[in-house]
Design an enzyme around this catalytic site. Structure first.
Site, PDB file in Angstrom:
ATOM      1  N   GLN A 140      23.412  40.372  45.929  1.00 26.89           N
ATOM      2  CA  GLN A 140      23.192  39.644  44.606  1.00 26.89           C
ATOM      3  C   GLN A 140      23.543  38.412  45.472  1.00 26.89           C
ATOM      4  O   GLN A 140      23.430  37.689  46.180  1.00 26.89           O
ATOM      5  CB  GLN A 140      24.631  39.926  44.009  1.00 26.89           C
ATOM      6  CG  GLN A 140      26.327  40.027  45.054  1.00 26.89           C
ATOM      7  CD  GLN A 140      27.913  40.711  44.599  1.00 26.89           C
ATOM      8  OE1 GLN A 140      28.212  40.074  44.573  1.00 26.89           O
ATOM      9  NE2 GLN A 140      27.432  41.508  43.827  1.00 26.89           N
ATOM     10  N   HIS A 189      25.064  34.323  42.312  1.00 30.94           N
ATOM     11  CA  HIS A 189      24.949  33.929  41.378  1.00 30.94           C
ATOM     12  C   HIS A 189      24.872  32.857  40.404  1.00 30.94           C
ATOM     13  O   HIS A 189      23.704  31.599  41.232  1.00 30.94           O
ATOM     14  CB  HIS A 189      27.308  33.850  41.209  1.00 30.94           C
ATOM     15  CG  HIS A 189      27.234  34.924  42.050  1.00 30.94           C
ATOM     16  ND1 HIS A 189      27.736  36.048  41.495  1.00 30.94           N
ATOM     17  CD2 HIS A 189      27.984  34.802  42.881  1.00 30.94           C
ATOM     18  CE1 HIS A 189      28.578  36.951  42.219  1.00 30.94           C
ATOM     19  NE2 HIS A 189      28.806  36.189  43.759  1.00 30.94           N
ATOM     20  N   GLU A 243      32.274  30.745  44.907  1.00 28.50           N
ATOM     21  CA  GLU A 243      32.744  32.066  45.893  1.00 28.50           C
ATOM     22  C   GLU A 243      33.072  31.614  47.247  1.00 28.50           C
ATOM     23  O   GLU A 243      32.046  31.051  47.296  1.00 28.50           O
ATOM     24  CB  GLU A 243      32.344  33.213  46.043  1.00 28.50           C
ATOM     25  CG  GLU A 243      32.247  34.178  45.032  1.00 28.50           C
ATOM     26  CD  GLU A 243      31.645  36.117  44.931  1.00 28.50           C
ATOM     27  OE1 GLU A 243      31.038  35.912  46.220  1.00 28.50           O
ATOM     28  OE2 GLU A 243      31.774  36.459  44.270  1.00 28.50           O
ATOM     29  N   HIS A 302      23.386  37.451  49.225  1.00 28.25           N
ATOM     30  CA  HIS A 302      24.676  37.203  50.228  1.00 28.25           C
ATOM     31  C   HIS A 302      25.292  39.473  49.705  1.00 28.25           C
ATOM     32  O   HIS A 302      24.637  39.452  48.692  1.00 28.25           O
ATOM     33  CB  HIS A 302      25.762  37.036  50.377  1.00 28.25           C
ATOM     34  CG  HIS A 302      26.717  37.063  48.707  1.00 28.25           C
ATOM     35  ND1 HIS A 302      26.265  36.064  47.214  1.00 28.25           N
ATOM     36  CD2 HIS A 302      27.673  37.663  48.362  1.00 28.25           C
ATOM     37  CE1 HIS A 302      27.354  36.033  46.341  1.00 28.25           C
ATOM     38  NE2 HIS A 302      28.097  36.660  46.902  1.00 28.25           N
ATOM     39  N   ARG A 314      21.805  40.486  41.135  1.00 27.99           N
ATOM     40  CA  ARG A 314      21.202  41.689  41.975  1.00 27.99           C
ATOM     41  C   ARG A 314      20.227  41.676  42.509  1.00 27.99           C
ATOM     42  O   ARG A 314      19.117  41.788  41.666  1.00 27.99           O
ATOM     43  CB  ARG A 314      22.241  43.122  41.254  1.00 27.99           C
ATOM     44  CG  ARG A 314      23.549  42.957  41.190  1.00 27.99           C
ATOM     45  CD  ARG A 314      24.061  44.350  41.083  1.00 27.99           C
ATOM     46  NE  ARG A 314      25.173  44.301  40.280  1.00 27.99           N
ATOM     47  CZ  ARG A 314      25.823  44.386  39.587  1.00 27.99           C
ATOM     48  NH1 ARG A 314      25.513  43.846  38.643  1.00 27.99           N
ATOM     49  NH2 ARG A 314      26.919  44.292  39.200  1.00 27.99           N
TER      50      ARG A 314
END
Length: 410
Positions: free
Chosen positions: A98, A100, A135, A264, A283
């Site tokens: 996925q 972001h 993240e 990642h 995704r």
């Protein structure tokens, strides 16, 4: 400062031992436990536990007193939301591949899908909220991941070493343009292959990886990973895409930061994850869920190279910080081996602390104390005074989540 009672998310890829053991519960757990959430995510907010054992939702407390809980500047910047979510993540099986979006991409995508009338819980919804989702993952055990595009020259050596007939054309496609544009072209080609073509190509890739593993050559780890993913996700284009990514092994205390657009997949291990309080996920594969290829290609960052591994910068004795450019969060680690000197912590915004090893006591200047045993966590509101973290059982380790250093700036 108050004790937290946190939600455990029972995703199928989770561990039946790691989180249960951390929380002092029976092992194995009756079902997989994937994530322990500490924060105010609407899908599983923490609960504040007072001295009498009564519980209140942290989400409700933020709504009732955003300035006191978050601080006026932070409350204004983030619209009364806690901008970060802290997790213990325990993976026994690979997660989906996925990426972001950035803040700008998320805001634009959210507005577009709202205007189109796509329900926020629809399976084909990409942007359930208008915020970014950077993240950082820090290993508690040996932690395995795929993250970021590897140097194309290394990928070309890997593909040529595999020497599968069906791969030759794609290998030369990348060799003819070994840069970000070449990676984009090859990734796009692979992720859009018809299923019939995937069903012909993937068995050749897996057979070649079996030969490489027997020889235990330079790319042994990458080939083992492809075989594991091929078994878990047969016929999935993400197995091909995994060949293009860095294969990473983190040791306890090591971390990687995953900015917007970084592809990642977490493979296995237990770690502390801190992320922006968002649900936006694009995704790429290794999942039966919706893959929106055009939107994914708009978001993906095709820059390449080794992922920087952080070990924490020591800012004061026993206090290590993992710096990132994210305004939403900062993660730090407090650690004692034998010296039991306290660490003073202060922050203009809210803080979440979780004890991972040993035991500590949070002590205020007015004498108020809150002990934390292994697996226990605490909430410190912005209005709370500074506290000393005092180790009471060595060795001791505590992770601390705060908003980023520039979070209150405009």
């Amino acid at each position: 400062m108050e004790l937290l009672h946190n939600a455990v998310r029972p995703y199928a890829w989770g561990s039946r031992t790691a989180i249960a053991e951390l929380l002092g519960k029976p092992v194995p757990a009756p079902h997989p436990e994937a994530e322990l959430w500490m924060g105010a995510h609407p899908g599983g907010p923490s609960r504040l536990v007072d001295a009498d054992g009564d519980e209140r939702s942290l989400l409700d407390e933020l709504a009732a007193d955003p300035d006191g809980q978050l601080g006026p500047a932070l409350a204004a910047r983030w619209g009364g939301r806690l901008p970060f979510l802290l997790k213990v993540l325990a993976a026994d099986e690979p997660l989906s591949l996925q990426a972001h979006p950035s803040a700008e991409q998320a805001a634009e995508g959210y507005a577009r899908e709202e205007a189109a009338g796509i329900p926020r819980d629809a399976k084909n919804r990409n942007y359930p909220d208008p915020t970014a989702k950077p993240e950082l993952i820090c290993a508690l055990t040996e932690f395995h991941a795929l993250a970021g595009f590897a140097d194309p020259e290394r990928t070309i050596r890997l593909l040529r070493g595999l020497d599968a007939p069906g791969l030759a054309h794609y290998t030369e496609l990348l060799a003819g343009q070994p840069d970000s544009d070449g990676l984009r072209a090859l990734f796009t080609t692979w992720i859009t292959l018809p299923q019939q073509a995937l069903d012909q190509l993937l068995p050749q890739l897996l057979d070649s990886c079996v030969r490489q593993v027997k020889e235990r050559g330079e790319f042994d780890l990458e080939c083992r990973t492809v075989l594991e993913l091929g078994e878990a996700y047969p016929g999935d284009a993400g197995v091909l895409a995994a060949v293009l990514l860095n294969r990473i092994v983190l040791h306890p205390g090591e971390a990687i930061y995953l900015p917007a657009g970084n592809p990642h997949a977490y493979l296995r291990g237990t770690g502390i994850e801190i992320l922006a309080n968002s649900d936006n996920v694009l995704r790429c594969g290794l999942t039966p869920k919706h893959v929106d290829v055009p939107e994914l290609l708009r978001v993906l960052d095709f820059s390449y190279g080794r992922m920087p591994v952080q070990r924490g910068d020591e800012v004061t004795p026993h206090h290590f910080v993992y710096p990132t450019p994210a305004a939403e969060f900062e993660l730090s680690r407090l650690e004692w081996a034998s010296d039991d000197a306290p660490v003073r912590i202060d922050h203009p915004g809210p803080q979440v602390l979780i004890c991972i090893d040993g035991a500590v006591t949070l002590r205020r200047a007015d004498g108020v104390e809150l002990p934390l045993r292994r697996g226990e966590s605490a909430w410190l509101a912005a209005a709370d005074p500074a506290v000393d973290v005092v180790p009471t059982s060595l060795p001791a380790s505590v992770f601390r989540a705060t908003a980023g250093v520039d979070s209150s700036s405009n």
